[in-house]
Design a protein around this motif. Sequence first.
Motif, PDB file in Angstrom:
ATOM      1  N   ILE A  25       0.846  -1.191   0.000  1.00 47.99           N
ATOM      2  CA  ILE A  25       0.000   0.000   0.000  1.00 47.99           C
ATOM      3  C   ILE A  25       0.878   1.236   0.000  1.00 47.99           C
ATOM      4  N   SER A  26       0.562   2.190  -0.861  1.00 45.39           N
ATOM      5  CA  SER A  26       1.386   3.390  -0.994  1.00 45.39           C
ATOM      6  C   SER A  26       1.244   4.270   0.237  1.00 45.39           C
ATOM      7  N   THR A  27       2.174   5.184   0.384  1.00 49.80           N
ATOM      8  CA  THR A  27       2.153   6.070   1.549  1.00 49.80           C
ATOM      9  C   THR A  27       1.057   7.117   1.453  1.00 49.80           C
ATOM     10  N   LYS A  28       0.507   7.315   0.270  1.00 47.85           N
ATOM     11  CA  LYS A  28      -0.505   8.352   0.082  1.00 47.85           C
ATOM     12  C   LYS A  28      -1.622   7.824  -0.818  1.00 47.85           C
ATOM     13  N   TYR A  29      -2.851   8.181  -0.486  1.00 49.67           N
ATOM     14  CA  TYR A  29      -3.981   7.760  -1.305  1.00 49.67           C
ATOM     15  C   TYR A  29      -3.997   8.540  -2.612  1.00 49.67           C
ATOM     16  N   ASP A  30      -4.113   7.827  -3.729  1.00 51.11           N
ATOM     17  CA  ASP A  30      -4.120   8.436  -5.061  1.00 51.11           C
ATOM     18  C   ASP A  30      -5.470   8.174  -5.733  1.00 51.11           C
ATOM     19  N   PRO A  31      -6.406   9.140  -5.643  1.00 52.13           N
ATOM     20  CA  PRO A  31      -7.737   8.925  -6.244  1.00 52.13           C
ATOM     21  C   PRO A  31      -7.680   8.636  -7.737  1.00 52.13           C
ATOM     22  N   ALA A  32      -6.785   9.328  -8.453  1.00 51.12           N
ATOM     23  CA  ALA A  32      -6.731   9.177  -9.911  1.00 51.12           C
ATOM     24  C   ALA A  32      -6.445   7.740 -10.310  1.00 51.12           C
ATOM     25  N   ALA A  33      -5.593   7.066  -9.531  1.00 53.78           N
ATOM     26  CA  ALA A  33      -5.238   5.685  -9.869  1.00 53.78           C
ATOM     27  C   ALA A  33      -6.317   4.703  -9.423  1.00 53.78           C
ATOM     28  N   ARG A  75     -11.231  15.436   1.149  1.00 53.97           N
ATOM     29  CA  ARG A  75      -9.960  14.786   0.779  1.00 53.97           C
ATOM     30  C   ARG A  75      -9.144  14.441   2.026  1.00 53.97           C
ATOM     31  N   ASN A  76      -9.121  15.364   2.996  1.00 49.24           N
ATOM     32  CA  ASN A  76      -8.389  15.098   4.232  1.00 49.24           C
ATOM     33  C   ASN A  76      -8.974  13.911   4.984  1.00 49.24           C
ATOM     34  N   PHE A  77     -10.288  13.785   4.925  1.00 51.87           N
ATOM     35  CA  PHE A  77     -10.935  12.650   5.573  1.00 51.87           C
ATOM     36  C   PHE A  77     -10.504  11.343   4.913  1.00 51.87           C
ATOM     37  N   ALA A  78     -10.448  11.346   3.588  1.00 57.76           N
ATOM     38  CA  ALA A  78      -9.991  10.159   2.867  1.00 57.76           C
ATOM     39  C   ALA A  78      -8.556   9.820   3.264  1.00 57.76           C
ATOM     40  N   ASN A  79      -7.715  10.833   3.370  1.00 53.74           N
ATOM     41  CA  ASN A  79      -6.317  10.603   3.763  1.00 53.74           C
ATOM     42  C   ASN A  79      -6.220  10.085   5.199  1.00 53.74           C
ATOM     43  N   LYS A  80      -7.113  10.580   6.075  1.00 57.01           N
ATOM     44  CA  LYS A  80      -7.130  10.112   7.458  1.00 57.01           C
ATOM     45  C   LYS A  80      -7.435   8.616   7.516  1.00 57.01           C
ATOM     46  N   ILE A  81      -8.408   8.187   6.740  1.00 57.91           N
ATOM     47  CA  ILE A  81      -8.777   6.758   6.698  1.00 57.91           C
ATOM     48  C   ILE A  81      -7.620   5.946   6.134  1.00 57.91           C
ATOM     49  N   TRP A  82      -7.015   6.472   5.077  1.00 58.93           N
ATOM     50  CA  TRP A  82      -5.885   5.789   4.436  1.00 58.93           C
ATOM     51  C   TRP A  82      -4.738   5.603   5.428  1.00 58.93           C
ATOM     52  N   ASN A  83      -4.411   6.658   6.167  1.00 57.52           N
ATOM     53  CA  ASN A  83      -3.303   6.589   7.119  1.00 57.52           C
ATOM     54  C   ASN A  83      -3.630   5.677   8.300  1.00 57.52           C
ATOM     55  N   ALA A  84      -4.906   5.686   8.730  1.00 58.84           N
ATOM     56  CA  ALA A  84      -5.310   4.770   9.803  1.00 58.84           C
ATOM     57  C   ALA A  84      -5.137   3.326   9.343  1.00 58.84           C
ATOM     58  N   PHE A  85      -5.473   3.064   8.088  1.00 63.74           N
ATOM     59  CA  PHE A  85      -5.316   1.717   7.555  1.00 63.74           C
ATOM     60  C   PHE A  85      -3.841   1.329   7.493  1.00 63.74           C
ATOM     61  N   ARG A  86      -3.015   2.246   7.074  1.00 64.20           N
ATOM     62  CA  ARG A  86      -1.568   1.973   7.013  1.00 64.20           C
ATOM     63  C   ARG A  86      -1.015   1.656   8.401  1.00 64.20           C
ATOM     64  N   LEU A  87      -1.544   2.367   9.409  1.00 68.75           N
ATOM     65  CA  LEU A  87      -1.106   2.110  10.774  1.00 68.75           C
ATOM     66  C   LEU A  87      -1.424   0.671  11.174  1.00 68.75           C
ATOM     67  N   VAL A  88      -2.667   0.261  10.968  1.00 68.91           N
ATOM     68  CA  VAL A  88      -3.087  -1.088  11.356  1.00 68.91           C
ATOM     69  C   VAL A  88      -2.337  -2.138  10.550  1.00 68.91           C
ATOM     70  N   LYS A  89      -2.179  -1.878   9.263  1.00 70.35           N
ATOM     71  CA  LYS A  89      -1.492  -2.834   8.388  1.00 70.35           C
ATOM     72  C   LYS A  89      -0.029  -3.003   8.792  1.00 70.35           C
ATOM     73  N   GLY A  90       0.538  -1.980   9.412  1.00 69.56           N
ATOM     74  CA  GLY A  90       1.959  -2.023   9.786  1.00 69.56           C
ATOM     75  C   GLY A  90       2.249  -2.723  11.100  1.00 69.56           C
ATOM     76  N   ASP A 138      -7.494  -5.113   0.053  1.00 66.50           N
ATOM     77  CA  ASP A 138      -6.148  -5.321   0.586  1.00 66.50           C
ATOM     78  C   ASP A 138      -6.074  -6.688   1.253  1.00 66.50           C
ATOM     79  N   GLU A 139      -4.897  -7.285   1.192  1.00 68.93           N
ATOM     80  CA  GLU A 139      -4.685  -8.621   1.746  1.00 68.93           C
ATOM     81  C   GLU A 139      -4.941  -8.687   3.249  1.00 68.93           C
ATOM     82  N   LEU A 140      -4.918  -7.539   3.917  1.00 61.78           N
ATOM     83  CA  LEU A 140      -5.185  -7.511   5.354  1.00 61.78           C
ATOM     84  C   LEU A 140      -6.556  -8.101   5.677  1.00 61.78           C
ATOM     85  N   PHE A 141      -7.512  -7.921   4.758  1.00 53.54           N
ATOM     86  CA  PHE A 141      -8.863  -8.420   4.979  1.00 53.54           C
ATOM     87  C   PHE A 141      -9.054  -9.846   4.470  1.00 53.54           C
TER      88      PHE A 141
END
Length: 898
Positions: A3-11, A602-617, A719-722
Motif C-alpha cells: 500500500i502506498s504512503t498516500k492515497y491516489d484517487p486518480a489511480a 480529501r483530508n478525511f480520505a487521507n485520514k482513513i488511508w493513514n489509519a489503515f496503514r497504521l493497522v497494516k503495519g 487489501d490482503e489484510l482483509f
Amino acid sequence: MSISTKYDPAATEDKWYSYWMSKNFFHSEPDEREPYTIVIPPPNVTGVLHMGHMLNNTIQDVLIRRARMQGKNACWVPGTDHASIATEAKVVAMLKDMGIDKKDLSREEFLKYAWEWKEKYGGIILEQLKKLGASCDWERTRFTMEDDLSEAVIDSFIHLYKKGRIYRGVRMVNWDPAGKTAVSDEEVIRKEVNQKLYYIKYSICEKALVDGAELDGSNSLTIATTRPETIMADAAICINPNDERYTHLKGKKVFVPLINREIPVIEDEYVTMDFGTGCLKVTPAHDLNDYELGIKHKLPIIDILNDDGTLNELAVVLVGEDRFTARKKIAVLLEEAGHLEKVEDYKSQVGFSERTNAAIEPKLSMQWFCKMDEMAKPALEDVLNGDIKLIPEKFVNTYRHWMENVRDWNISRQLWWGQQIPAWYDDKGNWVVAKTKEEALNEFLKLKDIDGVFTADEANGFKHQLAPFVSQDPDVMDTWFSSWLWPISVFDGFKNPDNKDINYYYPTNDLVTAPEILFFWVARMIMAGHEFRGQKPFTNVYLTGIVRDKLGRKMSKSLGNSPDPIGLIEKYGADGVRVGMLLCSPAGNDLMFDESYCEQGRNFANKIWNAFRLVKGWEVDESLENPNQQAILWFENRFNEALSEIEDNFKQYRLSEALMACYKLVWDDFCAWYLEMVKPAYQHPIDADTLKVTIGFFEKILTLLHPFMPFLTEELWHDELFGEKGELDCCIVAAYPVVGSADAALLKEVEVIKGLVAEIRNVRNTKQISPKEGLPLAIKVNSALDYEKWLNIVFKLANINEVEFVNDKLAGAASFMVGNDEFFIQLNETIDVDAERERLNADLIYLQGFLKSVDAKLSNERFVQNAKPEIIQNERNKKADAESKIKIIEESLAALGS
C-alpha cells in the motif's frame, strides 16, 4: 498487496468503476428480492455537469448504494431529456455557424442535423456522472425522444384528448422571442430590472356640436408606461370611474401619438389611481391583464409584434425594428413630436425565459392546452395524506397552494425538435386527432360519412382525394409532457402495461430533485401516475437546496462563481468532492458551498488511508494476551450507538447529518481514541486477538462509508489484510452493518475516562510537562464509576505512572473535576493558590448561573405540564449534577482558605 504512503484517487477511481461495470454490479433484473428503485431526473442532452447535478446525483448514489448493500434489488434508471427549446437553440446556432438558416431547411432536414448533434453531444453529462461514481444501471439508459418513449407521449395525448382533457384555443401565452415558442408559467423566471417609466401625452379628440358647429380641441392627458414601443397597439385608455381628476374624459376619445389613431376612454376599477398618472393604456395583444380588459370592454386586438420580437406592419412606424431598439427610438420620436412629458428611473419585475434568457412577451396564440383540475385532485391528496412524503415538509403548503390553484397546461411548442402533436388539418380548416395520417384520414371520413353509407370504394376514393391536402400540426409537445411520464415510460409501461419490469419496479421508492421543478415535473408525474397507472409513481420526494457560493449567491456561469465539477474531482478526488458536497447540504435548505469542504473531504480520505496503514503495519505476536478488552468493548458499543444515529438520520433523509455522524465515528472515536487505546508501543508487536478485532472494525467502517466514499472503500476492501477476496466479493455488495445494542452506562463511563485523559493532557500543556514524563494521579471518587477497569487506558493515553484513590483533597496538587469525581496531580512545584482560587471561583459562578436557569425551567408550570417525562427527568439530573459540583467546588475553596 503493498500500500502506498498516500492515497491516489486518480489511480483508484477509473480502475474500480471499470471493474464494477465489468462485473455488472449496477444492473438489475426483477427477482424475489425487495426492489429499491430510483429514476434519475433526466438532465438535458444539452447539459454538462454543474454543481446542482453533483449534489443531486451524489445523494441518489448514496441512497442506491446503501440499498444495494442492504440486500435490496437496487435499480437506478438513468437517461436524458430531449429539451426541446434548449436543444433546438443549440442546433440553430450550429447551423448558423455552418452558414445555414433554419428557415431554408425542411423539417426532415433540420431533424437530421438535430439527431446528429444529439448523438455527438447528448451523452456528455452521463459520462461525467460516471466520474462522480454514479452507479446507474447504464443498460437501462433511456432518452425521452427514443421511439418507444415518443410513442408513449403520442398515446397519452390521444388518451387525454378522447377524455376531453385536451383542447385547442387562442389564449394569451408567455412567448419566447428567441426560441420563437410559447413557454409555461413555470419556465418564466421573474427578475427585478432597472427600467424607465415614460410619461406620454395623448391628445384628446374633443368633438362637440356648439350652435351646429364642430369644435376641435388640443387638450391632452398623460399616461405612464414602461413599454412605449407598444403604444401603436393601444385599443383604449382606461380610467378609474371613481377618479375625480378624470371625470371630464368620460365618453371622450384620444389620439394615439405618432400614428393619430382614435381610441376610446373607458372606465374600470381595475385601474390603480395612485400608480403613475392614474390613466392606463390598454394594449390587449401585449399584456394579459389588458387582454382581460379588452374582452370585458369588447376592444379590438392589434398585435404589432412578429414572433421574433420585431415590429410588424401593424405598428406603422419602426417596422422591422427589434422591440428594445424600437423602445429607444420611439422615445426620441415622441420627444421630437412633443408627446414625451418626462422619463423616470423605475424598477419592476420582468419575466425571462428559463431556456434562452430572452425577455418574455405576452402574446395571443393558438395553442393546445391540457385541463389539470381533475388530475390535480389525487395528486394533492397523495401529499396531504402522507402517501407521498415531501422532504422537508416545509414544501407541503407551497405544493398545496399551487395544486389548489392549478391552471390549464399549455402543452404546445412552436418547434421542430420534439414529439409532433398528433393533430391533422384538411384544406378547409377541419381537424382531427390521430396517431398516423392513415388514422387521420379515417377520422375525416367519419366526419364526412356521418350516416355510414359510403361503400368501401367510395371511402377509399374519398381518402385518396383528401390525402394530399391533409397535414400534421407543425407544433411539438412541451418537453415536460414527455418527462411527466418518465417513471412509467422508462419501464415500458405504455408499450406493454403489464410487463415484468413495470410490475416489479413501479411505484419507485425515492425521487431526488430540485424544489424549483416540484410543480411542473414532480406534481405532473404524480398526476400521470394516477391517470395512466392508477397509483402514485414514488413514495418519497427529497428536495435538495440550491448550491450557492459562500457569499450566498446562486452559482452560475454568468457570475463566474461556479467551479468546474470535473476539475474539483481531479483536484480532490471523487470521494472528497462527494463528502464535501454533503457536509454542507442540509435537506431542502440551500447550501453555501466552499471549495474548503472538498479539501475537508480529501483530508478525511487521507485520514482513513493513514489509519489503515497504521493497522497494516502492526507486527503480531501470537503468544501475547489481549490487554484491550475494555477498549474493544467500548468501540463495539460506540459503533452501535453511532450506527443507530446514522440509521435514524437516513430514515429522515438527513444525509448530511448521517455523513457527519460517520465522520465523527471514524475520525474521533476510531482514529483518535480506539486506535490510540489499542496500538502497541513503538516497535512492539500487537496481540493477535486485538488485531483481528480491529480489522473487523475496519471492515464494518468501510461498509458504513461505502455509500459516501465508494472508491476509497473499495480500494482498501481488497487489501490482503482483509483476507483473500473472490472477484465478486466487493465492498459495493458487502452487507451493510446492522444496528446492535449499545450499553448506555458503559458509554457514559468512557466519556468520563476520555474527559479525564483530556484534563491530564491539559495539565501537561499548561505546566509545560513533557508527554514522556509519567505523572502520579490521585482520585477522589464521588460517583459509582469503577475506575479500576479503565486504568489501563488512562495509564496508556495519559502517561500516568501511578494511581492512588483518596478520601480527602490533596493540598498543593493540581486539581480538576470530571463529572462529580475529583482528580489531583502532585507536581514538584508550589501551587499558585491565588490562580487556583480564581479558576475555582470562575467555575462556581458558571455553575451557579447554570443551576439558576435549570431551576427557572423546572419552576415553569407550563414546561412541567407539557414536556415529555424524559425531558423533565433530564433537567432534574442536570440540577442534581450542578448542585453536586457546586458543593465540591465550595469545599475546595474552603480548603484553600477562601
